[in-house]
Design an enzyme around this catalytic site. Structure first.
Site, PDB file in Angstrom:
ATOM      1  N   HIS A 356      52.043  38.526  -2.979  1.00 34.66           N
ATOM      2  CA  HIS A 356      51.361  39.818  -3.096  1.00 34.66           C
ATOM      3  C   HIS A 356      52.289  41.019  -3.119  1.00 34.66           C
ATOM      4  O   HIS A 356      51.820  42.158  -3.073  1.00 34.66           O
ATOM      5  CB  HIS A 356      50.387  40.020  -1.937  1.00 34.66           C
ATOM      6  CG  HIS A 356      49.181  39.148  -1.992  1.00 34.66           C
ATOM      7  ND1 HIS A 356      48.026  39.518  -2.631  1.00 34.66           N
ATOM      8  CD2 HIS A 356      48.954  37.914  -1.498  1.00 34.66           C
ATOM      9  CE1 HIS A 356      47.133  38.556  -2.504  1.00 34.66           C
ATOM     10  NE2 HIS A 356      47.676  37.563  -1.824  1.00 34.66           N
ATOM     11  N   LYS A 543      44.286  54.889  -0.194  1.00 33.66           N
ATOM     12  CA  LYS A 543      45.029  53.630  -0.051  1.00 33.66           C
ATOM     13  C   LYS A 543      45.956  53.795   1.136  1.00 33.66           C
ATOM     14  O   LYS A 543      46.094  54.903   1.661  1.00 33.66           O
ATOM     15  CB  LYS A 543      45.833  53.313  -1.311  1.00 33.66           C
ATOM     16  CG  LYS A 543      46.661  54.490  -1.824  1.00 33.66           C
ATOM     17  CD  LYS A 543      47.397  54.161  -3.107  1.00 33.66           C
ATOM     18  CE  LYS A 543      46.523  54.191  -4.341  1.00 33.66           C
ATOM     19  NZ  LYS A 543      46.420  52.948  -5.039  1.00 33.66           N
ATOM     20  N   ARG A 544      46.603  52.716   1.567  1.00 32.95           N
ATOM     21  CA  ARG A 544      47.603  52.850   2.631  1.00 32.95           C
ATOM     22  C   ARG A 544      48.654  53.878   2.207  1.00 32.95           C
ATOM     23  O   ARG A 544      48.945  54.031   1.025  1.00 32.95           O
ATOM     24  CB  ARG A 544      48.312  51.508   2.857  1.00 32.95           C
ATOM     25  CG  ARG A 544      47.494  50.480   3.568  1.00 32.95           C
ATOM     26  CD  ARG A 544      48.268  49.188   3.752  1.00 32.95           C
ATOM     27  NE  ARG A 544      48.610  48.579   2.479  1.00 32.95           N
ATOM     28  CZ  ARG A 544      49.844  48.248   2.105  1.00 32.95           C
ATOM     29  NH1 ARG A 544      50.876  48.470   2.889  1.00 32.95           N
ATOM     30  NH2 ARG A 544      50.061  47.688   0.931  1.00 32.95           N
ATOM     31  N   LYS A 549      53.740  54.161  -3.115  1.00 30.83           N
ATOM     32  CA  LYS A 549      52.437  54.526  -3.681  1.00 30.83           C
ATOM     33  C   LYS A 549      52.393  56.006  -4.068  1.00 30.83           C
ATOM     34  O   LYS A 549      51.478  56.463  -4.742  1.00 30.83           O
ATOM     35  CB  LYS A 549      51.321  54.199  -2.693  1.00 30.83           C
ATOM     36  CG  LYS A 549      51.186  52.697  -2.443  1.00 30.83           C
ATOM     37  CD  LYS A 549      50.100  52.386  -1.420  1.00 30.83           C
ATOM     38  CE  LYS A 549      50.045  50.930  -1.019  1.00 30.83           C
ATOM     39  NZ  LYS A 549      49.300  50.057  -1.939  1.00 30.83           N
ATOM     40  N   THR A 651      43.813  47.177  -5.993  1.00 29.39           N
ATOM     41  CA  THR A 651      42.432  46.749  -6.183  1.00 29.39           C
ATOM     42  C   THR A 651      41.507  47.967  -6.091  1.00 29.39           C
ATOM     43  O   THR A 651      40.408  47.948  -6.646  1.00 29.39           O
ATOM     44  CB  THR A 651      42.019  45.695  -5.131  1.00 29.39           C
ATOM     45  OG1 THR A 651      42.511  46.119  -3.855  1.00 29.39           O
ATOM     46  CG2 THR A 651      42.588  44.342  -5.460  1.00 29.39           C
ATOM     47  N   LYS A 655      37.953  49.246  -8.134  1.00 31.67           N
ATOM     48  CA  LYS A 655      36.713  49.737  -7.507  1.00 31.67           C
ATOM     49  C   LYS A 655      36.343  51.107  -8.079  1.00 31.67           C
ATOM     50  O   LYS A 655      35.172  51.396  -8.336  1.00 31.67           O
ATOM     51  CB  LYS A 655      36.884  49.801  -5.989  1.00 31.67           C
ATOM     52  CG  LYS A 655      37.120  48.428  -5.362  1.00 31.67           C
ATOM     53  CD  LYS A 655      37.657  48.484  -3.938  1.00 31.67           C
ATOM     54  CE  LYS A 655      38.191  47.109  -3.520  1.00 31.67           C
ATOM     55  NZ  LYS A 655      39.060  47.147  -2.333  1.00 31.67           N
TER      56      LYS A 655
HETATM   57  C1  NBG Z   1      49.125  44.007  -1.576  1.00 32.91           C
HETATM   58  C2  NBG Z   1      49.695  44.761  -2.773  1.00 32.91           C
HETATM   59  C3  NBG Z   1      48.593  45.291  -3.665  1.00 32.91           C
HETATM   60  C4  NBG Z   1      47.640  44.173  -4.020  1.00 32.91           C
HETATM   61  C5  NBG Z   1      47.154  43.497  -2.755  1.00 32.91           C
HETATM   62  C6  NBG Z   1      46.252  42.330  -3.062  1.00 32.91           C
HETATM   63  C7  NBG Z   1      50.368  43.330   0.414  1.00 32.91           C
HETATM   64  C8  NBG Z   1      51.507  42.558   0.957  1.00 32.91           C
HETATM   65  N1  NBG Z   1      50.220  43.349  -0.898  1.00 32.91           N
HETATM   66  O1  NBG Z   1      49.146  45.830  -4.834  1.00 32.91           O
HETATM   67  O2  NBG Z   1      50.510  45.810  -2.312  1.00 32.91           O
HETATM   68  O3  NBG Z   1      46.559  44.677  -4.746  1.00 32.91           O
HETATM   69  O4  NBG Z   1      48.245  43.000  -2.018  1.00 32.91           O
HETATM   70  O5  NBG Z   1      46.873  41.439  -3.915  1.00 32.91           O
HETATM   71  O6  NBG Z   1      49.625  43.916   1.181  1.00 32.91           O
END
Ligand code: NBG
Length: 835
Positions: A356, A543-544, A549, A651, A655
Site C-alpha cells: 500500500h 485526508k491524513r 499529500k 480512495t 468517494k
Molecule cells: C495507503 C495509501 C493510499 C491508499 C491506501 C489504500 C497506507 C500505508 N497506504 O494511497 O497511502 O489509497 O493505502 O490502499 O496507509
C-alpha cells in the site's frame, strides 16, 4: 426476520428485557440503541449460521483478510439498508414515539484505523459479503482507536478515543475460541532418533480473545465475521506468586502489561521500528488468526493438508501481517508435523500480499535482536526461509545486488516487505501507476525474478456506503433515472451518461448538491462556529495530513489568493469555501504544523471582511468515517494533489467522484485512472509527472531557491510563514519555512505552485458555467462504477484468491460493463466457476 412493525416492537421489548433486564420504555436513550443493535445482531447470527452451514456442506473456499486496521464507520444505517428493513424499523420506532435518526446519532464511530488502508479493509469485507463470498476479517480490537482530534488555538490536540466506554453492542466476545499466544523465552532442541525436536519455553503466555462482529452483505443473504482480537492475561500464567506475597501492585501490573498489547492503535506515519509493543500486536493477531484457521480447517478436512490451498486463502493487507508466512510454517511443521517442503508449498500457495505504499519508512523493518528475543521460535523460521531463499537464488548477473535488495535478513534487520513477497504467491499494488512503480523501482528485483507473482488491483470503495447511504437525494435521483440495478452492480452507473445533457436531471442533481452543501454548512457552523455560504464553491481536501499529500500546496495558494485580495491586485473568479479535514500523527511535527497553518490562515482570512467576501477557510475537526459521509456529497472540487508517484492510490478521490465532484489533481495514484475514465475535460490535472519527479530527485535539478527568487508572488507567500502575517493564533511557521527553503522542498511544493494556481483558477472559472459544470459532475458519477469495491473484490476473488460464491449469491458485477483496462491475468487456473 420481522413479520411486521408490531413483531419488531415485540422483539425489541423482549431483547431489552433479556439483555438489559428492563422494560424498553424504562431504558436510557443509549440503552435503547443498545437493545436495537443487539436485536439486529441476533438476527444476523441466525443468518450467519446458515452461511457457515453452507460453507461446511459445500466445502467452499474461504478468504481470511488480515489487516491491522478496519475503519468500520457506523453500522446501524448500513445494517438496516443491507437487511432491507429501514422503513419497517423506522415505522416501528415511530409507533413508540422514537426517531430512527436519533438512533443513528447514538452510535460511536470506532476509529480502528488511520485512514485509507483501514477503510479499504472495511469496504472489502462489506463487498465480500454483498457479493456472496465467504470471507472473514481478522484484526485487532484496540481499546483506544485513533485519537479524537480537537483544535485549540489552531493546534491539533489529541484526546483518547473512548469508543468502548458504553460497550460496543455489535461485538460478541467468544471466550471459547480464545487461543494462547507466546512471547520471549528460549527454544530447546533435542534429538529423538534421527529427528530434531524443538521445544519452545516462552516467558509470557497471553490469551488472545476474539470479539466477533457480524458483517451483513447487501441483501442480507451472506453474513460473514470480522474477528477482532484482544489481549488478556491467561489464567495459567497469572502472577500468583506476586498475588500470594500480597504484592497486589505487581499482580495488577502484570495484567495491565498484557492488556497494553491491544490498547492503542499506532499512527502509521513516523512508526518507530523499536516499538516492541507494535511487534507484539502484529504477532498476536497473526498467531491467533492462523490458529483459528487451522482449527476450522481440521474440523472440515482432518489432516488432508494438501487441500489447504483450495480451502483457504490468507490475504495480508500491507506488511503488518507479514508474520503470517513464518507462523503458518511454524504451526504446520512444529505442531502438525509436516515436513518443510510440504509446509512451504501450502504456505506459499495460500498467502497473498498487497503493498500500500512506496514510502520506505512505512515498509516495516525489525531489528533482528529485538525480533529474536521476542519471538525466538518464529525467528528460527524466518531465518530458515531466508537461508533457503538465498541458497536457491539463481546464478544471475548482479546476483549480489539482487540479494542485497530482496533477502529478508539484512543489515541486522528483518525486512517485512521482502518476507511478505517471498512467503506468498501474489503481490499486488493498488493502482496501475503504483503497481508500475513497484515493478520498476521498489520491488524491481523480485519482479525480475518472479514476474508472474505481480499484478495490479486498483482500489475501490463501497458505493453503497459512500453514495447510496451518504447521499440520499442524489441516489434517489439516480435510481429514478436508471433504476436501482446500480446498487448491486455499480458498473450500471454508466447508464447515467444518457442524462448528462438532460437539463431537468442536471438541475435536480444541482439541487441535491445544494442541499448537501447546506447540510455540511450547518455541521461546520455547529462544530467550528464558522459560517459558510452554501452558494459558494466548495473546494475540499480531506485526508491524513502528510507532507507528500501536500495540504501545504493548497494552503499556500489560499495565502496567495488572500494577499492578492488584500493588496487589490485581483479577486478570485468566484466566491469559494476551502475546506480541510484530517489528522496528523502525534509525533509528526511537520504535519501538525500544517494543520496549525491551515487554522491560522482560516482565522485571519475569515475575520477579514475584505477577504471573506470572496474566500473562507474551514478546518473540520476530527475527520472520521461519519463526518466524511457528510463531506463527500457536499464537494464540488476534490483536491488530490500529492507529489506524483507518492500516493499509492487514494480512495477519497473515488468517494468524491461518485458524488459528482471534479478532481483537481496530479497525475498520481488512481487519479491516473480517473482521468482516463472521465476524459480530460472532466478533470483538471496539473504539475510534475512521476517520471519528472524521479528525474529531478536523481539529477538534483531542482532548487527551491530558484523558484523563490524567480517569482515575486511565491516569495511573498513563503515570507508570510515567518513574518507574523499568520502568527496571531499560535506564532509563526519556521518549521514549514525550513522544509521548503532549507531542505529544498522535498515534495516539490514550490515547483508545482504556479501550475496548481492556474489549474485551480481554470476549474473555478468553469464552475461559473453552471450547465457545463453540472454536465461534468454527472459525468464523473457516471464513470465512477469502476471504483466500487465490488469490482476490486471480484478482481481479487477471481485472480488472486480463487474463491467460489455461495449458492444463493446475488448476481455478479458484470465485468464487461465496467469501462476498465483489461486486468492482468494472475494464475486464474484456480478460479472456480460460479454455482
Ligand atoms: C495507503 C495509501 C493510499 C491508499 C491506501 C489504500 C497506507 C500505508 N497506504 O494511497 O497511502 O489509497 O493505502 O490502499 O496507509
Amino acid at each position: 426476520m420481522f413479520k411486521n412493525k408490531y413483531d419488531f416492537i415485540d422483539q425489541l421489548h423482549e431483547t431489552a428485557l433479556v439483555v438489559l433486564g428492563k422494560e424498553f420504555e424504562e431504558c436510557s436513550p443509549q440503552s435503547k440503541y443498545f437493545a436495537l443493535v443487539k436485536l439486529l445482531v441476533s438476527e444476523a447470527s441466525d443468518q450467519r449460521m446458515k452461511t457457515m452451514r453452507q460453507t461446511q456442506q459445500r466445502q467452499r473456499k474461504q478468504i481470511y483478510y488480515f489487516s491491522m486496521e478496519f475503519l468500520l464507520g457506523r453500522l446501524l444505517e448500513n445494517y438496516l439498508m443491507n437487511l432491507d428493513i429501514t422503513e419497517l424499523v423506522r415505522d416501528g420506532l415511530a409507533v413508540m414515539g422514537e426517531r430512527l435518526e436519533d438512533y443513528y446519532e447514538r452510535e460511536k464511530d470506532p476509529g480502528l484505523g488511520n485512514g485509507g488502508l483501514g477503510r479499504l479493509a472495511a469496504c472489502f469485507i462489506d463487498s465480500l459479503a454483498s457479493l456472496g463470498y465467504v470471507g472473514n476479517g481478522n484484526g485487532i480490537r484496540y481499546r483506544f482507536g485513533l485519537f479524537t482530534q480537537t483544535i485549540e488555538n489552531g493546534v491539533q490536540v489529541e484526546k483518547p478515543d473512548k469508543w468502548l466506554d458504553f460497550g460496543y453492542p455489535w461485538e460478541s466476545r467468544k471466550i471459547e475460541d480464545a487461543v494462547p499466544v507466546r512471547f520471549g523465552g528460549r527454544v530447546e532442541r533435542r534429538y529423538d532418533g534421527d529427528r530434531m525436536h524443538y521445544e519452545y519455553k516462552p516467558d509470557q503466555t497471553i490469551l488472545a480473545v476474539p470479539y466477533d462482529v457480524p458483517v451483513v452483505g447487501y441483501g442480507g443473504e451472506t453474513v460473514n465475521t470480522l474477528r477482532l482480537w484482544s489481549a488478556e492475561p491467561s489464567g495459567e500464567n497469572f502472577d500468583m506468586d506476586a498475588f500470594n506475597r500480597g504484592d497486589y501492585a505487581a499482580a495488577v501490573k502484570y495484567r495491565a502489561d498484557i492488556q497494553a498489547i491491544t490498547s492503542i492503535l499506532y499512527p502509521n506515519d513516523n512508526a518507530d521500528p523499536g516499538k516492541v509493543l507494535r511487534l507484539k500486536q502484529e504477532y498476536m493477531f497473526v498467531c491467533a488468526g492462523i490458529q483459528t484457521i487451522l482449527v476450522d480447517f481440521k474440523k472440515k478436512y482432518g489432516d488432508n493438508w494438501e487441500r489447504f490451498p483450495d480451502a483457504v486463502a490468507i490475504h495480508t493487507n500491507d506488511t503488518h501481517p507479514a508474520l503470517c508466512g513464518p507462523e503458518l510454517m511454524r504451526l504446520l511443521v512444529d505442531e502438525e508435523g509436516l515436513d518443510w517442503d510440504k509446509a512451504w508449498k501450502i504456505t506459499t500457495a495460500s498467502i497473498s500480499y498487497t503493498n500500500h505504499t512506496i514510502l520506505p519508512e512505512a515498509l516495516e523493518k525489525w531489528p533482528i535482536d529485538l525480533f529474536r528475543s521476542l519471538l525466538p521460535r518464529v525467528y528460527d523460521f524466518v531465518e530458515e526461509i531466508d537461508r533457503r531463499y538465498i541458497e536457491s537464488f539463481p546464478q544471475v548477473e548482479h546476483r549480489q545486488e539482487m540479494l542485497k535488495n530482496t533477502a529478508i535478513l539484512w543489515d541486522g534487520q528483518v525486512r517485512t516487505a521482502n518476507l511478505s513477497v517471498i512467503c506468498g504467491h501474489s503481490v499486488n499494488g493498488v493502482a496501475e501507476l503504483h503497481t508500475e512503480i513497484l515493478k520498476t523501482r521498489v520491488l524491481k528485483d523480485f519482479y525480475a525474478l518472479t514476474p508472474e507473482k505481480f499484478s495490479n488491483k486498483t482500489n475501490g470503495v463501497s458505493h453503497r456506503r459512500f453514495l447510496l447511504q451518504a447521499n440520499h437525494s442524489y441516489a434517489a435521483l439516480i435510481t429514478e433515472a436508471i433504476g436501482d440495478n446500480w446498487v448491486r452492480d455499480a458498473s450500471r452507473l454508466s447508464e447515467l451518461t444518457a442524462f448528462e445533457n438532460d437539463p431537468s436531471f442536471q438541475e435536480r442533481a444541482a439541487l441535491s448538491k445544494r442541499e448537501n452543501k447546506a447540510r455540511l454548512a450547518k455541521y461546520i457552523l455547529d462544530h467550528t462556529g464558522v459560517e459558510v455560504d452554501p452558494d459558494s464553491l466548495f473546494d475540499i481536501q480531506v485526508k491524513r495530513f502528510h507532507a507528500y499529500k501536500r495540504q501545504l500546496l493548497n494552503v499556500l495558494h489560499i495565502i496567495d489568493l488572500y494577499q492578492r485580495i488584500r493588496s487589490g491586485e485581483s479577486v478570485p473568479v468566484t466566491p469559494a469555501t476551502f475546506i480541510f479535514a484530517g489528522k496528523a500523527a502525534q509525533g509528526y511535527d511537520f504535519a501538525r504544523d500544517v494543520i496549525r497553518l491551515v487554522n491560522s490562515v482560516a482565522h485571519t482570512v475569515n475575520s477579514d471582511p475584505k477577504a471573506n467576501e470572496y474566500i473562507r477557510v474551514v478546518f473540520v475537526p476530527d475527520f472520521s468515517v461519519s463526518n466524511a459521509q457528510l463531506i463527500y456529497p457536499a464537494a464540488e472540487i476534490s483536491e488530490q494533489i500529492s507529489t506524483a508517484g507518492m500516493e499509492a492510490s487514494g480512495t477519497g478521490n473515488m468517494k468524491f467522484m461518485m458524488n459528482g465532484a471534479l478532481t483537481l489533481g496530479t497525475y498520481d495514484g488512481a487519479n491516473v485512472e480517473i482521468a482516463r475514465l472521465v476524459g480530460e475535460d472532466n478533470i483538471k490535472i496539473f504539475g510534475l509527472r512521476s517520471e519528472e519527479v524521479e528525474r529531478l530527485r536523481s539529477d538534483g535539478g531542482y532548487l527551491s531557491w530558484d523558484v523563490y527568487n524567480g517569482d515575486e508572488r511565491i516569495r511573498r507567500v513563503v515570507n508570510s510563514l515567518t513574518d507574523g502575517t499568520f502568527a496571531a493564533l499560535s506564532g509563526n511557521f519556521p518549521l514549514i519555512y525550513d522544509s521548503i527553503m532549507r531542505n529544498n522542498d522535498t515534495f516539490f511544493v514550490l515547483r508545482d505552485f504556479a501550475a496548481y494556481a492556474d489549474a485551480r483558477r481554470e476549474l473555478h472559472e468553469l464552475h461559473l458555467d453552471k450547465v457545463a459544470w453540472n454536465r461534468s459532475s454527472v459525468h464523473n458519477t457516471a464513470c465512477s462504477g469502476y471504483f466500487s469495491s465490488d469490482r476490486s473484490v471480484e478482481d481479487y476473488a477471481r485472480e488472486i484468491w480463487g474463491l467460489q460464491k455461495r449458492v444463493s449469491a446475488p448476481s455478479p458485477v458484470s465485468e464487461s460493463k465496467a469501462p476498465a483496462p483489461a486486468p492482468e491475468k494472475n494464475d486464474p487456473s484456480s478460479a472456480a466457476a460460479e454455482d
